[in-house]
Enzyme design. Structure first.
Site, mmCIF file in Angstrom:
data_model
loop_
_atom_site.group_PDB
_atom_site.id
_atom_site.type_symbol
_atom_site.label_atom_id
_atom_site.label_comp_id
_atom_site.label_asym_id
_atom_site.label_seq_id
_atom_site.Cartn_x
_atom_site.Cartn_y
_atom_site.Cartn_z
ATOM 1 N N GLU A 15 4.575 -26.768 8.156
ATOM 2 C CA GLU A 15 5.006 -27.096 9.537
ATOM 3 C C GLU A 15 3.853 -26.986 10.537
ATOM 4 O O GLU A 15 4.057 -26.608 11.682
ATOM 5 C CB GLU A 15 6.191 -26.218 9.988
ATOM 6 N N GLU A 72 -4.070 -22.950 12.714
ATOM 7 C CA GLU A 72 -5.173 -23.450 13.545
ATOM 8 C C GLU A 72 -4.632 -24.488 14.533
ATOM 9 O O GLU A 72 -4.935 -24.453 15.728
ATOM 10 C CB GLU A 72 -6.269 -24.077 12.669
ATOM 11 N N GLN A 102 0.821 -1.212 0.000
ATOM 12 C CA GLN A 102 0.000 0.000 0.000
ATOM 13 C C GLN A 102 0.863 1.274 0.000
ATOM 14 O O GLN A 102 0.475 2.291 -0.563
ATOM 15 C CB GLN A 102 -0.935 -0.021 1.228
HETATM 16 C C1 LIG Z 1 5.249 -24.622 1.522
HETATM 17 C C2 LIG Z 1 4.862 -25.908 2.186
HETATM 18 C C3 LIG Z 1 5.867 -26.779 2.615
HETATM 19 C C4 LIG Z 1 5.530 -27.987 3.232
HETATM 20 N N1 LIG Z 1 6.535 -28.836 3.632
HETATM 21 C C5 LIG Z 1 6.234 -30.032 4.205
HETATM 22 C C6 LIG Z 1 7.276 -30.946 4.607
HETATM 23 O O1 LIG Z 1 8.463 -30.644 4.496
HETATM 24 N N2 LIG Z 1 6.911 -32.149 5.108
HETATM 25 C C7 LIG Z 1 5.609 -32.507 5.274
HETATM 26 O O2 LIG Z 1 5.363 -33.591 5.757
HETATM 27 N N3 LIG Z 1 4.586 -31.668 4.908
HETATM 28 C C8 LIG Z 1 4.879 -30.441 4.385
HETATM 29 N N4 LIG Z 1 3.870 -29.573 3.995
HETATM 30 C C9 LIG Z 1 2.497 -29.972 4.167
HETATM 31 C C10 LIG Z 1 1.896 -29.291 5.390
HETATM 32 O O3 LIG Z 1 2.495 -29.795 6.568
HETATM 33 C C11 LIG Z 1 0.401 -29.521 5.350
HETATM 34 O O4 LIG Z 1 -0.118 -28.815 4.237
HETATM 35 C C12 LIG Z 1 -0.273 -29.050 6.630
HETATM 36 O O5 LIG Z 1 0.110 -29.860 7.714
HETATM 37 C C13 LIG Z 1 -1.808 -29.084 6.514
HETATM 38 O O6 LIG Z 1 -2.228 -30.298 6.002
HETATM 39 P P1 LIG Z 1 -3.270 -30.306 4.768
HETATM 40 O O7 LIG Z 1 -2.746 -29.377 3.733
HETATM 41 O O8 LIG Z 1 -3.452 -31.727 4.378
HETATM 42 O O9 LIG Z 1 -4.581 -29.702 5.359
HETATM 43 P P2 LIG Z 1 -5.681 -30.476 6.229
HETATM 44 O O10 LIG Z 1 -4.989 -31.269 7.275
HETATM 45 O O11 LIG Z 1 -6.579 -31.193 5.318
HETATM 46 O O12 LIG Z 1 -6.441 -29.257 6.897
HETATM 47 C C14 LIG Z 1 -7.457 -28.508 6.216
HETATM 48 C C15 LIG Z 1 -7.954 -27.422 7.136
HETATM 49 O O13 LIG Z 1 -8.535 -27.987 8.320
HETATM 50 C C16 LIG Z 1 -7.865 -27.527 9.499
HETATM 51 N N5 LIG Z 1 -7.687 -28.667 10.408
HETATM 52 C C17 LIG Z 1 -7.485 -29.960 10.079
HETATM 53 N N6 LIG Z 1 -7.334 -30.711 11.185
HETATM 54 C C18 LIG Z 1 -7.418 -29.876 12.233
HETATM 55 C C19 LIG Z 1 -7.342 -30.054 13.653
HETATM 56 N N7 LIG Z 1 -7.135 -31.261 14.197
HETATM 57 N N8 LIG Z 1 -7.486 -28.965 14.439
HETATM 58 C C20 LIG Z 1 -7.698 -27.743 13.898
HETATM 59 N N9 LIG Z 1 -7.771 -27.517 12.564
HETATM 60 C C21 LIG Z 1 -7.635 -28.564 11.743
HETATM 61 C C22 LIG Z 1 -6.506 -27.025 9.014
HETATM 62 O O14 LIG Z 1 -5.967 -26.034 9.882
HETATM 63 C C23 LIG Z 1 -6.857 -26.473 7.635
HETATM 64 O O15 LIG Z 1 -7.366 -25.165 7.765
HETATM 65 C C24 LIG Z 1 4.168 -28.342 3.402
HETATM 66 C C25 LIG Z 1 3.169 -27.461 2.981
HETATM 67 C C26 LIG Z 1 3.493 -26.259 2.389
HETATM 68 C C27 LIG Z 1 2.404 -25.318 1.955
#
Ligand SMILES: Cc1cc2nc3c(=O)[nH]c(=O)nc-3n(C[C@H](O)[C@H](O)[C@H](O)COP(=O)(O)OP(=O)(O)OC[C@H]3O[C@@H](n4cnc5c(N)ncnc54)[C@H](O)[C@@H]3O)c2cc1C
Length: 374
Positions: A357, A361, A330
């Site tokens: 990581e 939430e 901005q």
């Molecule tokens: C840039 C990047 C790097 C990454 N690097 C790694 C890595 O090195 N190793 C690895 O293993 N993974 C890695 N990930 C994956 C990352 O850890 C997951 O995307 C993350 O843990 C969320 O899992 P999901 O995307 O399957 O979402 P989901 O688990 O499906 O969650 C969907 C939504 O529901 C909420 N939710 C789900 N369960 C709960 C709960 N029990 N309590 C509260 N809220 C909840 C989540 O907060 C989110 O808003 C990476 C992701 C990104 C974007």
């Protein structure tokens, strides 16, 4: 700020990394984002300058630096480009677990090469990342071997890393971690994610098809997998706070430099209170995030619990960095909205760390639980 308590060695490293960032990282920030890769041999330069071995014990050819120096290094590199910080974060958090939980044989075999081979930690599967007990990858014991099968996705450095620590089911409601190598039969790389930010860091899939490993490859004890995965997250979140501080420092520099040379009619932007407020807010968020990640790193170094501080650094830092990018955008207004300036990619980069990581939430749940237990 704890910077004024740095030892001479930490101070020397801090200066060396700032110089490296200014020469080898910052000039290529935009190119890294646009190309979706480290440019101009930057990855090799990171190896040649000893970054992969920063935390390794000296007996393995490392520099044996402490958690504060490590986090400061990530902060300094991320000021130039966040992807560089995140790639090293993925490597350091994995090495931490090998150093803490690996047996002597696997440490000897793999720590020796860790200053030139990159490591990664894999937890997430296509079915989800937040709830690791829902994973389907398995390790089945056959004689004195383990046979590993499964699919891991969204791994930081997936495709680039050569060594992986993976979380698998090793029994009914039993989870364990194993170390696997990209050169093992049955190992293959899958899809690289087309993420909107941190474009320089590959985040990809690893497929495991009947990979056979010896007992030495079991990291920690059988059934200790979830504890190790949690530990890896805690270690990573300190470094995520450092990446986010670097992003905010970058946003602050761009917005502040711009405000100093731009006028609104005859009034310098620096004299406008609305602009001052944005600059001040970015500076406050940057400094607070830095304090929290440094506090977590100091606690780690002193052998005190740091789960909560690490989660706070990532949770507070990630939303603050998205907001800092937005405020900086901005200040530059039309130019801020242009891809010709780096601010839009700072916002995209910061946004990833509200997810990677552990989502914010889940972070808040963990922080609240720790507070209730007090
Ligand atoms: C840039 C990047 C790097 C990454 N690097 C790694 C890595 O090195 N190793 C690895 O293993 N993974 C890695 N990930 C994956 C990352 O850890 C997951 O995307 C993350 O843990 C969320 O899992 P999901 O995307 O399957 O979402 P989901 O688990 O499906 O969650 C969907 C939504 O529901 C909420 N939710 C789900 N369960 C709960 C709960 N029990 N309590 C509260 N809220 C909840 C989540 O907060 C989110 O808003 C990476 C992701 C990104 C974007």
């Amino acid at each position: 700020m704890f910077d004024n308590t740095f030892t001479p060695e930490q101070q020397m490293l801090h200066q060396m990394v700032k110089d490296f960032t200014a020469k080898e990282v910052a000039p290529f920030d935009m190119a890294i984002d646009q190309k979706g890769d480290f440019t101009d041999g930057l990855f090799q330069k990171l190896i040649d300058n000893g970054f992969l071995g920063l935390t390794l014990p000296e007996e393995y050819g490392g520099a044996a630096f402490d958690p504060i120096a490590t986090a400061t290094t990530i902060n300094d590199l991320a000021y130039g480009n966040a992807s560089v910080g995140v790639t090293l974060e993925g490597h350091y958090k994995t090495l931490d677990q090998l150093m803490k939980y690996g047996n002597e044989n696997i440490q000897k075999e793999y720590l020796d090469s860790a200053n030139h081979r990159i490591f990664a930690f894999s937890n997430t599967e296509p079915s989800g990342g937040s709830n690791p007990t829902g994973i389907s990858s398995t390790a089945v014991k056959e004689g004195n071997k383990w046979i590993i099968n499964g699919d891991k996705v969204m791994i930081t450095n997936g495709g680039l890393a050569e060594v992986y620590i993976i979380l698998v089911k090793s029994g009914e409601n039993e989870f364990s971690c194993f170390l696997i190598d990209k050169d093992m039969p049955g190992f293959s790389f899958g899809k690289r994610e087309d993420f909107i930010g941190l474009r320089g860091t590959p985040v990809g899939e690893v497929v495991m098809n009947n990979i056979e490993v010896s007992e030495d490859h079991l990291i920690g004890k059988r059934g200790q997998g979830l504890e190790i995965a949690d530990q890896a997250h805690d270690d990573a979140r300190i470094l995520m706070g450092a990446v986010l501080t670097g992003i905010m420092e970058h946003a602050l520099k761009i917005a502040s430099d711009y405000a100093k040379q731009r006028k609104a009619l005859d009034t310098p932007l620096t004299d406008l209170q609305v602009i001052q407020e944005k600059i001040a807010n970015i500076a406050i968020s940057k400094e607070l995030t830095k304090l929290v990640y440094q506090q977590a790193a100091i606690r780690k170094q002193n052998g005190q619990p740091y789960m909560e501080e690490a989660a706070m650094a990532k949770t507070f830092g990630s939303r603050s960095a998205v907001k800092a990018g937005d405020d900086a955008l901005q200040v530059l207004a039309g130019y801020g909205y242009s891809r010709e300036y780096p601010i839009e990619h700072l916002i995209r980069d910061a946004r990833a760390l509200e997810i990677a990581e552990g989502t914010v939430e889940k972070m808040r749940t963990a922080i609240a639980k720790a507070e209730f237990e007090k």
